[in-house]
Motif scaffolding. Structure first.
Motif, PDB file in Angstrom:
ATOM      1  N   HIS A  54      41.606  40.871  47.128  1.00 49.87           N
ATOM      2  CA  HIS A  54      41.708  42.183  47.767  1.00 49.87           C
ATOM      3  C   HIS A  54      43.156  42.587  48.040  1.00 49.87           C
ATOM      4  N   LEU A  55      44.090  41.621  47.975  1.00 50.41           N
ATOM      5  CA  LEU A  55      45.501  41.892  48.234  1.00 50.41           C
ATOM      6  C   LEU A  55      46.306  42.133  46.962  1.00 50.41           C
ATOM      7  N   ASP A  56      45.745  41.819  45.802  1.00 52.85           N
ATOM      8  CA  ASP A  56      46.506  41.854  44.545  1.00 52.85           C
ATOM      9  C   ASP A  56      45.751  42.711  43.528  1.00 52.85           C
ATOM     10  N   LYS A  57      46.313  43.863  43.200  1.00 48.28           N
ATOM     11  CA  LYS A  57      45.654  44.774  42.261  1.00 48.28           C
ATOM     12  C   LYS A  57      45.433  44.138  40.900  1.00 48.28           C
ATOM     13  N   ARG A  58      46.284  43.181  40.529  1.00 48.60           N
ATOM     14  CA  ARG A  58      46.131  42.516  39.231  1.00 48.60           C
ATOM     15  C   ARG A  58      44.814  41.746  39.155  1.00 48.60           C
ATOM     16  N   ALA A  59      44.287  41.336  40.329  1.00 45.60           N
ATOM     17  CA  ALA A  59      43.073  40.528  40.363  1.00 45.60           C
ATOM     18  C   ALA A  59      41.818  41.362  40.550  1.00 45.60           C
ATOM     19  N   GLN A  60      41.961  42.663  40.615  1.00 52.18           N
ATOM     20  CA  GLN A  60      40.823  43.512  40.952  1.00 52.18           C
ATOM     21  C   GLN A  60      40.095  44.043  39.728  1.00 52.18           C
ATOM     22  N   LYS A  61      40.449  43.520  38.566  1.00 51.11           N
ATOM     23  CA  LYS A  61      39.746  43.827  37.324  1.00 51.11           C
ATOM     24  C   LYS A  61      39.904  42.635  36.399  1.00 51.11           C
ATOM     25  N   LEU A  62      38.775  42.092  35.956  1.00 48.58           N
ATOM     26  CA  LEU A  62      38.822  40.950  35.038  1.00 48.58           C
ATOM     27  C   LEU A  62      39.046  41.448  33.613  1.00 48.58           C
ATOM     28  N   THR A  74      50.484  37.223  33.143  1.00 47.78           N
ATOM     29  CA  THR A  74      51.517  36.917  34.136  1.00 47.78           C
ATOM     30  C   THR A  74      50.902  36.291  35.385  1.00 47.78           C
ATOM     31  N   LEU A  75      49.732  36.770  35.803  1.00 51.72           N
ATOM     32  CA  LEU A  75      49.077  36.188  36.969  1.00 51.72           C
ATOM     33  C   LEU A  75      48.473  34.839  36.633  1.00 51.72           C
ATOM     34  N   MET A  76      47.756  34.732  35.513  1.00 52.45           N
ATOM     35  CA  MET A  76      47.154  33.458  35.156  1.00 52.45           C
ATOM     36  C   MET A  76      48.227  32.411  34.898  1.00 52.45           C
ATOM     37  N   GLY A  77      49.332  32.805  34.292  1.00 52.28           N
ATOM     38  CA  GLY A  77      50.414  31.857  34.074  1.00 52.28           C
ATOM     39  C   GLY A  77      50.952  31.303  35.386  1.00 52.28           C
ATOM     40  N   ARG A  78      51.082  32.167  36.380  1.00 52.19           N
ATOM     41  CA  ARG A  78      51.567  31.718  37.694  1.00 52.19           C
ATOM     42  C   ARG A  78      50.572  30.736  38.319  1.00 52.19           C
ATOM     43  N   ILE A  86      52.468  40.600  52.813  1.00 52.29           N
ATOM     44  CA  ILE A  86      53.054  39.380  52.244  1.00 52.29           C
ATOM     45  C   ILE A  86      53.243  39.562  50.748  1.00 52.29           C
ATOM     46  N   ASP A  87      54.403  39.148  50.237  1.00 50.66           N
ATOM     47  CA  ASP A  87      54.683  39.264  48.810  1.00 50.66           C
ATOM     48  C   ASP A  87      53.633  38.483  48.020  1.00 50.66           C
ATOM     49  N   LEU A  88      53.248  39.046  46.882  1.00 54.49           N
ATOM     50  CA  LEU A  88      52.167  38.434  46.104  1.00 54.49           C
ATOM     51  C   LEU A  88      52.481  36.995  45.720  1.00 54.49           C
ATOM     52  N   VAL A 122      36.847  35.590  56.874  1.00 55.68           N
ATOM     53  CA  VAL A 122      35.593  36.308  56.649  1.00 55.68           C
ATOM     54  C   VAL A 122      35.849  37.806  56.503  1.00 55.68           C
ATOM     55  N   LYS A 123      36.796  38.348  57.253  1.00 60.84           N
ATOM     56  CA  LYS A 123      37.157  39.756  57.081  1.00 60.84           C
ATOM     57  C   LYS A 123      37.586  40.016  55.642  1.00 60.84           C
ATOM     58  N   ASN A 124      38.330  39.078  55.072  1.00 63.67           N
ATOM     59  CA  ASN A 124      38.787  39.236  53.697  1.00 63.67           C
ATOM     60  C   ASN A 124      37.641  39.050  52.704  1.00 63.67           C
ATOM     61  N   LEU A 125      36.717  38.148  52.989  1.00 68.59           N
ATOM     62  CA  LEU A 125      35.568  37.982  52.107  1.00 68.59           C
ATOM     63  C   LEU A 125      34.736  39.258  52.045  1.00 68.59           C
ATOM     64  N   LYS A 126      34.613  39.945  53.163  1.00 65.09           N
ATOM     65  CA  LYS A 126      33.866  41.205  53.174  1.00 65.09           C
ATOM     66  C   LYS A 126      34.580  42.252  52.313  1.00 65.09           C
ATOM     67  N   ARG A 127      35.922  42.247  52.343  1.00 64.29           N
ATOM     68  CA  ARG A 127      36.671  43.171  51.482  1.00 64.29           C
ATOM     69  C   ARG A 127      36.451  42.822  50.007  1.00 64.29           C
ATOM     70  N   THR A 128      36.449  41.533  49.718  1.00 64.02           N
ATOM     71  CA  THR A 128      36.242  41.099  48.334  1.00 64.02           C
ATOM     72  C   THR A 128      34.830  41.439  47.876  1.00 64.02           C
ATOM     73  N   MET A 129      33.860  41.242  48.753  1.00 66.87           N
ATOM     74  CA  MET A 129      32.467  41.567  48.410  1.00 66.87           C
ATOM     75  C   MET A 129      32.335  43.033  48.024  1.00 66.87           C
ATOM     76  N   ALA A 130      33.077  43.880  48.694  1.00 63.99           N
ATOM     77  CA  ALA A 130      32.973  45.314  48.434  1.00 63.99           C
ATOM     78  C   ALA A 130      33.492  45.692  47.055  1.00 63.99           C
ATOM     79  N   MET A 131      34.383  44.894  46.480  1.00 63.05           N
ATOM     80  CA  MET A 131      34.938  45.239  45.163  1.00 63.05           C
ATOM     81  C   MET A 131      34.409  44.337  44.050  1.00 63.05           C
TER      82      MET A 131
END
Length: 826
Positions: free
Chosen positions: A408-416, A421-425, A487-489, A570-579
């Motif tokens: 939920h914090l990283d737009k790169r992870a919000q679409k499979l 660059t992300l997977m390499g990291r 926080i920086d990604l 858990v607050k973050n899990l709810k955000r992740t569930m929504a997307m």
């Protein structure tokens, strides 16, 4: 680099080799060994049979399909380690690069035979007194693994023996699957060999006939064959490496600082008992005369080679994962103490299976894992070989973790799928962690609780310190961080941290003028005591379910306060569930496999987070200490904190998590199953809270501590009962999830009040620090029965107030279950 192989090709007889049937011998003492007439060897030594010789630590000859070792007298009695590595396999039966058993051997001459004898360094130290040496010899007899006839002699009476059968199945210790399979020599052969200054490599193709087990199942990491009883053929490399002639000076292991190690037993009796001496596992890293600023340039840096099978796009990230440790070695005084390298382009004999080559492997396997095994000199702890094994599907595992924890914090992870660059990291992170293991470091599960939760949310703190002090924790990604923390990604991902730099400094920094390990102790103790004032230098690796310290947990972030950290998680899990649905709908016409997998992982993350809180109940804080350090090693968790943890579980783990039960998602995945998903997670949490070990530990607290220092077992059980059955006070309907949970509770109580005979632990005295406490239920069974009687009384009144038919039937059944468990005749 290793010196090049000396190779010659010539028609036999081999120059300088004298068959044992010859009248003369090359040296005057060769007649000490009786000759043997081997006509089949003579046949192989005809001018028509091609031969290849390679020279290294000793010579290796191949004559036709037969392999010979030429062992000079100088190598007799020397210690060699034989490292077995899987070099090729049918799909998914085994995993290429996986290390099997390692044998420590010596070559011995007995008349006309050469014995391959297990050195099996018996971990024995004895003083120079003859009586002690004789006593040590009584338990120093080792196995003879192979007895080989001397077929010929080389210069200086070097014994030439045929070793083909050692690698094609004639010696069980050199078949990777041992007794679980028989090697068919007719379908096995030596494929290639190489000789170097310190080692000899032999690669053999072995065909197995199973004996009561899957061919691949006996090898570590092997998933097992599709047909467990089918014969199979696999390829192994046996690297026979000589232990250093000049052993490295060892460094004593300290339980307060995390290192793998080797153990030796001291039978000198100096302290009126058998003592154990443990040395840390570390690479030999020594300063040369060159310097870069204040840092010394190592004589030989720790070098990891990149597997040629690694995809080109990911190699730079693996290189970074290796060299991420350079800063830590600067803390130990070394400039580029660790480096990454490509295999030499023009060395056909270079092999990643070589026992003197450290390599990061890329393995084509569906296994979601990576491991970092290493080989240590049993005399000193010196790391001689290491192979990081990265299975391709570890990318899927890290994708799941990253998405559920911080997606939920990283737009790169919000679409499979994730961008490279992300997977390499993420692969860089995995590589650095596994390289850490091969540098000598075990997991440090204490680390994740050494920072306050507020610091874990601080942008400036995590930039400098990370969200955990070490890369060797299982504190994956910063799931405590909130969107407003900014926080920086890159700082969401663990990195080499303050503890890692401290541990490298502690283990690798040279200590001048210290001639023995004992001479180093005052300096090491001074460094270790830094932990008293700097908490993130502390170490502990106990993350097991029975562990007492709630600050030593796997897969945790911010467990200095597990309730606060899990609330944020858990607050973050709810955000992740929504997307979740939009992120996995990356391409039309595809299945819902990604949605199903990530939904399951999200439920699993929720269950894991709840488990972190459960560990607070009945917990004890621990700081490993030695004699001379003030304060206790263990102290109980505050009662108020334990009660708060239970209330959190009642509110969040045991209340039906409606936010996880999105019908838009569930109806795309299955006709039913959510009851099991959630119910099983709740059952695991509840089983942890009322585990025998936890209740026994809490009873012991009550017996030994002041009342205001403990959360009594009776109070815990009463609070748990009241919270789990809160509907009976109001007469509210009980939904299917709560009914399942309440049945699980009753089943748990029944198993403790009437435990199966085989599950009852013997009630006897423990002994020594860390001795296992009894896990029987007798000590707390009376209070459990009292709880069931109290519940039965509450249920009797609730049934009359309940109008919902399913709820009433459930409560009546609950009373039946209580009567059954309290009936001593059942």
């Amino acid at each position: 680099m290793r010196p090049p192989t000396s190779e010659s090709r010539f028609p036999t007889p081999i120059s300088g080799i004298y068959p044992t049937s010859d009248i003369g011998h090359p040296t005057s003492d060769a007649s000490d060994y009786p000759t043997s007439d081997r006509s089949d060897l003579q046949a192989s030594l005809t001018p028509n049979a091609p031969a290849v010789t390679k020279s290294g630590v000793f010579k290796v000859h191949q004559v036709g399909s037969r392999l010979y070792f030429e062992i000079p007298r100088r190598e007799l009695g020397k210690d060699y380690v034989v490292v077995t590595t899987l070099a090729g396999t049918p799909d998914e039966i085994g995993i290429r690069g996986t290390q099997g058993g390692n044998n420590l051997v010596r070559f011995e001459r007995r008349e006309n035979r050469l014995l391959v004898r297990e050195a099996a360094y018996r971990d024995i130290i004895a003083d120079t007194a003859s009586s002690q040496q004789l006593a040590a010899q009584l338990i120093g007899v080792t196995r003879i693994l192979a007895a080989l006839n001397v077929d010929a002699y080389g210069p200086d009476s070097a014994a030439v023996v045929e070793v083909t059968r050692m690698f094609t199945g004639g010696v069980p210790e050199y078949t990777a699957l041992g007794r679980r399979a028989t090697v068919d020599a007719a379908r096995s052969y030596v494929e290639k060999f190489a000789a170097y200054a310190k080692n000899v490599n032999v690669t053999a193709v072995q065909s197995f006939t199973p004996q009561g087990g899957a061919p691949g199942a006996g090898f570590p990491g092997a998933p097992g064959a599709a047909n467990a009883n089918a014969p199979t053929t696999e390829k192994y490399t046996f690297s026979i490496a000589k232990l250093p002639e000049d052993p490295m000076k060892p460094r004593l292991l300290d339980e307060r600082v995390g290192y793998f190690g080797v153990t030796q037993r001291d039978f000198s009796g100096a302290t009126q008992r058998v003592e154990s001496k443990r040395y840390i596992g570390r690479w030999r890293l020594e300063c040369s005369d060159k310097k870069v600023g204040s840092l010394c340039v190592p004589k030989k840096p720790i070098t990891y080679y990149l597997d040629p099978a690694t995809p080109a796009w990911i190699k730079p990230w693996i290189r970074r994962g290796i060299e991420d440790w350079q800063g830590a070695f600067e803390a130990a005084g070394f400039h580029k103490g660790i480096v990454a390298a490509e295999p030499p382009a023009n060395d056909p004999d270079f092999s990643g299976e070589d026992a003197t080559v450290a390599m990061v492997r890329w393995l084509p396997s569906a296994t979601e894992n990576a491991v970092g095994p290493s080989l240590r000199d049993p005399r000193t702890g010196e790391i001689l070989d290491a192979d990081v094994q990265t299975y391709l599907n570890v990318m899927n595992l890290n994708r799941s973790w990253y998405f559920t924890q911080v997606g939920h914090l990283d737009k790169r992870a919000q679409k499979l799928p994730f961008p490279d660059t992300l997977m390499g990291r993420l692969v860089e992170y995995v590589t650095a962690h596994e390289v850490g293991h091969t540098l000598g470091f075990p997991h440090n599960f204490k680390a994740s609780s050494m920072y306050p939760v507020d610091s874990v949310r601080s942008r400036t703190w995590v930039k400098t310190m990370g969200h955990t002090p070490t890369l060797m924790d299982y504190a994956r990604f910063n799931y405590v961080a909130q969107p407003e923390d900014n926080i920086d990604l890159d700082d969401l991902i663990p990195k080499v941290g303050p503890y890692d730099m401290y541990a490298v400094m502690w283990g690798y920094t040279p200590i001048p003028n210290a001639k023995t390990p004992e001479d180093e102790k005052p300096t090491l103790e001074k460094w270790t005591r830094m932990q008293d004032s700097i908490p993130w230098y502390r170490f502990a690796s106990d993350a097991g379910a029975g562990g007492a310290d709630p600050g030593e947990q796997s897969e945790a972030v911010g467990d200095a306060d597990a309730v606060q950290a899990t609330t944020l998680g858990v607050k973050n899990l709810k955000r992740t569930m929504a997307m979740l649905e939009s992120a996995t709908a990356w391409k039309e016409g595809t299945t819902f496999d990604d949605l199903e997998e990530l939904y399951g992982r999200l439920v699993g993350q929720w269950a894991t987070d709840m488990g972190h809180v459960a560990r607070v109940i009945g917990g004890q804080y621990k700081q490993e200490k030695y004699v001379g350090q003030k304060g206790p090693v263990y102290r109980p968790v505050e009662p108020a904190r334990q009660k708060a943890a239970l209330q959190f579980l009642l509110d969040h783990a045991y209340a039906t998590p409606a936010w996880l039960l999105d019908q838009n998602i569930l109806r795309k995945l299955e006709p039913s199953g959510s009851l099991n998903r959630v119910g099983n997670a709740q059952a695991r949490s509840l089983a942890s809270v009322v585990s025998n070990e936890r209740l026994q530990r809490m009873l012991e607290f009550e017996a030994l501590a002041a009342r205001n220092e403990v959360y009594p077992v009776a109070d815990l059980l009463a609070d748990l009962r009241t919270g789990l059955w809160k509907e009976i006070q109001s007469g509210a309907p009980i939904d299917a999830f709560r009914r399942r949970l309440q049945r699980v509770y009753l089943e748990a109580m029944a198993s403790k009040i009437n435990p199966p005979a085989q599950a009852a632990a013997p009630q006897g005295p423990g002994g020594g620090r860390g001795a296992a406490a009894p896990v029987g239920t007798a000590d707390f069974r009376p209070i459990l029965k009292a709880e069931m009687r109290a519940l039965d009384a509450d249920l009797a009144g609730a049934i009359a107030r309940t109008s919902d038919r399913m709820s009433k039937a459930h409560l009546e059944d609950a009373r039946d279950q209580i009567r059954k468990m309290l009936d001593t005749e059942q």
